[in-house]
Motif scaffolding. Structure first.
Motif, short mmCIF file in Angstrom:
data_model
loop_
_atom_site.label_atom_id
_atom_site.label_comp_id
_atom_site.label_asym_id
_atom_site.label_seq_id
_atom_site.Cartn_x
_atom_site.Cartn_y
_atom_site.Cartn_z
N VAL A 70 0.83 -1.20 0.00
CA VAL A 70 0.00 0.00 0.00
C VAL A 70 0.87 1.26 0.00
CG1 VAL A 70 -1.75 1.31 1.26
CG2 VAL A 70 -1.94 -1.17 1.09
N LEU A 71 1.97 1.24 0.74
CA LEU A 71 2.88 2.38 0.75
C LEU A 71 3.45 2.64 -0.64
CD1 LEU A 71 4.83 1.84 4.09
CD2 LEU A 71 3.17 3.64 3.60
N ARG A 72 3.73 1.57 -1.38
CA ARG A 72 4.22 1.74 -2.75
C ARG A 72 3.17 2.46 -3.60
NH1 ARG A 72 8.42 -1.55 -4.79
NH2 ARG A 72 9.33 -2.97 -3.26
N ILE A 73 1.93 2.01 -3.48
CA ILE A 73 0.85 2.61 -4.26
C ILE A 73 0.67 4.09 -3.90
CG2 ILE A 73 -1.65 2.56 -4.69
CD1 ILE A 73 -1.49 -0.49 -4.08
N ALA A 74 0.70 4.39 -2.60
CA ALA A 74 0.48 5.75 -2.14
C ALA A 74 1.59 6.69 -2.61
CB ALA A 74 0.38 5.78 -0.62
N ALA A 75 2.81 6.19 -2.61
CA ALA A 75 3.96 7.06 -2.89
C ALA A 75 4.27 7.22 -4.36
CB ALA A 75 5.19 6.50 -2.17
N ASP A 76 3.77 6.33 -5.21
CA ASP A 76 4.16 6.33 -6.62
C ASP A 76 2.96 6.59 -7.52
OD1 ASP A 76 5.17 5.95 -9.13
OD2 ASP A 76 5.84 3.88 -8.82
N PRO A 77 2.76 7.83 -7.99
CA PRO A 77 1.61 8.12 -8.85
C PRO A 77 1.66 7.41 -10.20
CG PRO A 77 3.10 10.00 -8.76
CD PRO A 77 3.58 9.02 -7.73
N TRP A 78 2.82 6.83 -10.53
CA TRP A 78 2.94 6.09 -11.79
C TRP A 78 2.55 4.62 -11.62
CZ3 TRP A 78 3.37 9.34 -15.62
CH2 TRP A 78 3.98 10.56 -15.41
N LEU A 79 2.31 4.20 -10.39
CA LEU A 79 1.88 2.83 -10.17
C LEU A 79 0.36 2.79 -10.36
CD1 LEU A 79 3.07 0.53 -7.22
CD2 LEU A 79 1.00 0.17 -8.57
N THR A 80 -0.08 2.35 -11.52
CA THR A 80 -1.49 2.46 -11.89
C THR A 80 -2.14 1.13 -12.26
OG1 THR A 80 -0.89 2.93 -14.19
CG2 THR A 80 -1.17 4.82 -12.71
N THR A 81 -1.41 0.02 -12.19
CA THR A 81 -1.98 -1.27 -12.55
C THR A 81 -1.59 -2.34 -11.53
OG1 THR A 81 -0.11 -2.01 -13.89
CG2 THR A 81 -1.82 -0.69 -15.00
N VAL A 82 -2.44 -3.35 -11.40
CA VAL A 82 -2.12 -4.48 -10.52
C VAL A 82 -0.92 -5.23 -11.07
CG1 VAL A 82 -2.99 -6.65 -9.57
CG2 VAL A 82 -4.51 -4.66 -9.73
N ALA A 83 -0.79 -5.30 -12.39
CA ALA A 83 0.35 -6.00 -12.98
C ALA A 83 1.67 -5.39 -12.51
CB ALA A 83 0.25 -5.97 -14.50
N ARG A 84 1.73 -4.07 -12.46
CA ARG A 84 2.96 -3.43 -12.00
C ARG A 84 3.17 -3.68 -10.51
NH1 ARG A 84 5.21 2.77 -12.86
NH2 ARG A 84 6.90 2.59 -11.35
N LEU A 85 2.08 -3.69 -9.73
CA LEU A 85 2.21 -3.98 -8.30
C LEU A 85 2.75 -5.38 -8.09
CD1 LEU A 85 1.70 -2.98 -5.39
CD2 LEU A 85 -0.60 -3.98 -5.57
N VAL A 86 2.26 -6.34 -8.87
CA VAL A 86 2.76 -7.72 -8.80
C VAL A 86 4.25 -7.75 -9.10
CG1 VAL A 86 2.69 -9.96 -9.96
CG2 VAL A 86 0.55 -8.84 -9.30
N ALA A 87 4.65 -7.03 -10.14
CA ALA A 87 6.06 -7.02 -10.53
C ALA A 87 6.94 -6.39 -9.44
CB ALA A 87 6.23 -6.27 -11.85
N GLU A 88 6.45 -5.33 -8.82
CA GLU A 88 7.27 -4.63 -7.84
C GLU A 88 7.33 -5.34 -6.50
OE1 GLU A 88 6.68 -0.49 -7.39
OE2 GLU A 88 6.92 -0.04 -9.52
N THR A 89 6.26 -6.05 -6.13
CA THR A 89 6.24 -6.73 -4.83
C THR A 89 6.76 -8.16 -4.90
OG1 THR A 89 3.96 -7.49 -5.14
CG2 THR A 89 4.29 -5.35 -4.05
N GLY A 90 6.68 -8.78 -6.09
CA GLY A 90 7.07 -10.17 -6.21
C GLY A 90 6.01 -11.14 -5.73
N SER A 91 4.85 -10.65 -5.34
CA SER A 91 3.74 -11.50 -4.90
C SER A 91 2.83 -11.80 -6.08
CB SER A 91 2.93 -10.81 -3.80
OG SER A 91 3.72 -10.57 -2.66
N GLY A 92 2.23 -13.00 -6.08
CA GLY A 92 1.28 -13.33 -7.12
C GLY A 92 -0.01 -12.55 -6.97
N GLU A 93 -0.75 -12.40 -8.06
CA GLU A 93 -1.98 -11.62 -8.01
C GLU A 93 -2.99 -12.24 -7.05
OE1 GLU A 93 -5.41 -9.74 -10.97
OE2 GLU A 93 -3.54 -10.55 -11.80
N ARG A 94 -3.12 -13.57 -7.04
CA ARG A 94 -4.08 -14.20 -6.12
C ARG A 94 -3.67 -13.98 -4.67
NH1 ARG A 94 -5.81 -20.07 -8.76
NH2 ARG A 94 -6.84 -19.22 -10.62
N THR A 95 -2.38 -14.02 -4.41
CA THR A 95 -1.91 -13.77 -3.05
C THR A 95 -2.25 -12.35 -2.62
OG1 THR A 95 -0.10 -15.35 -3.26
CG2 THR A 95 0.13 -13.66 -1.56
N LEU A 96 -2.02 -11.38 -3.51
CA LEU A 96 -2.36 -10.00 -3.19
C LEU A 96 -3.85 -9.84 -2.96
CD1 LEU A 96 -0.09 -8.02 -5.70
CD2 LEU A 96 0.12 -8.07 -3.21
#
Length: 284
Positions: free
Chosen positions: A184-210
């Protein structure tokens, strides 16, 4: 310091008050940072008080952050809440409205996203769009501490009173929460983080896990978290009265186009971004 603490992470921004200058004239909110020991769980303590003439009502609204709030409310007038009560408010999926009238106050604690669910057996998804009496969620000693706090004029006294009870929650923290908090901190701090796919890539967690973790601790899906923070950014940009066009704003915040931004903004805020920028009231 507990192992799950992330002291280097920046705190997320507060919920965005809509037309903040109007509210500041009626009931300016005050906040105070938590003590060092509670900082891993608590974003801030906050206080709000008002004393309006008879027959006057102020319709306050905000785009809420994805946090749980523990509050002692007196005369808040929120539907379904006793006149004097200690309550937990879950994550709203819509604009948050509160009509202020007469005299009253709210003394509250805003937890970091997911933190309250991390110290409770109640999953966040069970509280989404709900406000419940706090003793349904938290130990009686914590609830009693908030009930005893009744001076909206002294933020430091409020912090001292409630933190003596809140410190008991530190031993209850589910360590799995820290991964969600960092996401959540990543999402809040990065206005360029706009997709779940990018969140998956940055966290290393699978989409179902998230999806599962966000339901347990935050109460809404990752995509909704991303959209909410980008709407925060949109409101802040419109309040800043810059010359940025709505089309450029939409592109910058990851919306498909201006129409997509307008739909999401109107669905949540209640009026179109062009009307908000012009200062039109959110509601009568």
């Amino acid at each position: 310091m507990p192992a799950w603490t992330n002291p280097s992470a920046p705190p997320p921004p507060p919920g965005v008050v809509l037309h903040p200058r109007a509210q500041d004239r009626v009931a300016p909110p005050r906040s105070i940072a938590p003590g060092h020991e509670l900082a891993p769980l608590v974003e801030r303590h906050w206080l709000l008080s008002w004393d309006l003439p008879a027959q006057q009502r102020f319709p306050g609204s905000l785009v809420p952050q994805l946090s749980h709030n523990l509050t002692h409310e007196v005369g808040s007038g929120r539907p379904g809440i006793p006149y004097d009560a200690v309550v937990v408010t879950g994550v709203p999926t819509r604009r948050f409205d509160a009509d202020l009238a007469g005299r009253g106050y709210v003394l509250g604690t805003k937890f970091h996203p997911g933190a309250l669910a991390a110290v409770s057996d109640v999953p966040a998804r069970a509280l989404t769009d709900r406000t419940v009496l706090a003793d349904e969620v938290l130990p009686r000693a914590v609830v009693d501490a908030y009930a005893a706090a009744d001076d909206p004029g002294d933020p430091e006294a409020f912090r001292h009173t409630v933190e003596q009870a809140l410190v008991s929650l530190l031993d209850r923290v589910d360590p799995a929460w820290v991964e969600v908090h960092e996401a959540v901190l990543r999402i809040a701090a990065d206005p360029w983080l706009t997709t779940v796919a990018r969140l998956v890539a940055e966290t290393g967690s699978g989409e179902r896990t998230l999806q599962r973790q966000f339901a347990r601790y935050v109460g809404v899906a990752p995509k909704r978290v991303i959209t909410r923070y980008r709407l925060h950014d949109a409101v802040a940009a419109l309040d800043a009265s810059t010359d940025e066009s709505l089309a450029d704003l939409a592109a910058r915040l990851g919306f498909f186009d201006q129409a997509h931004l307008a739909r999401e903004f109107t669905r949540f805020v209640g009026i179109a971004p062009s009307a908000y920028r012009a200062g039109r009231p959110i509601r009568d």
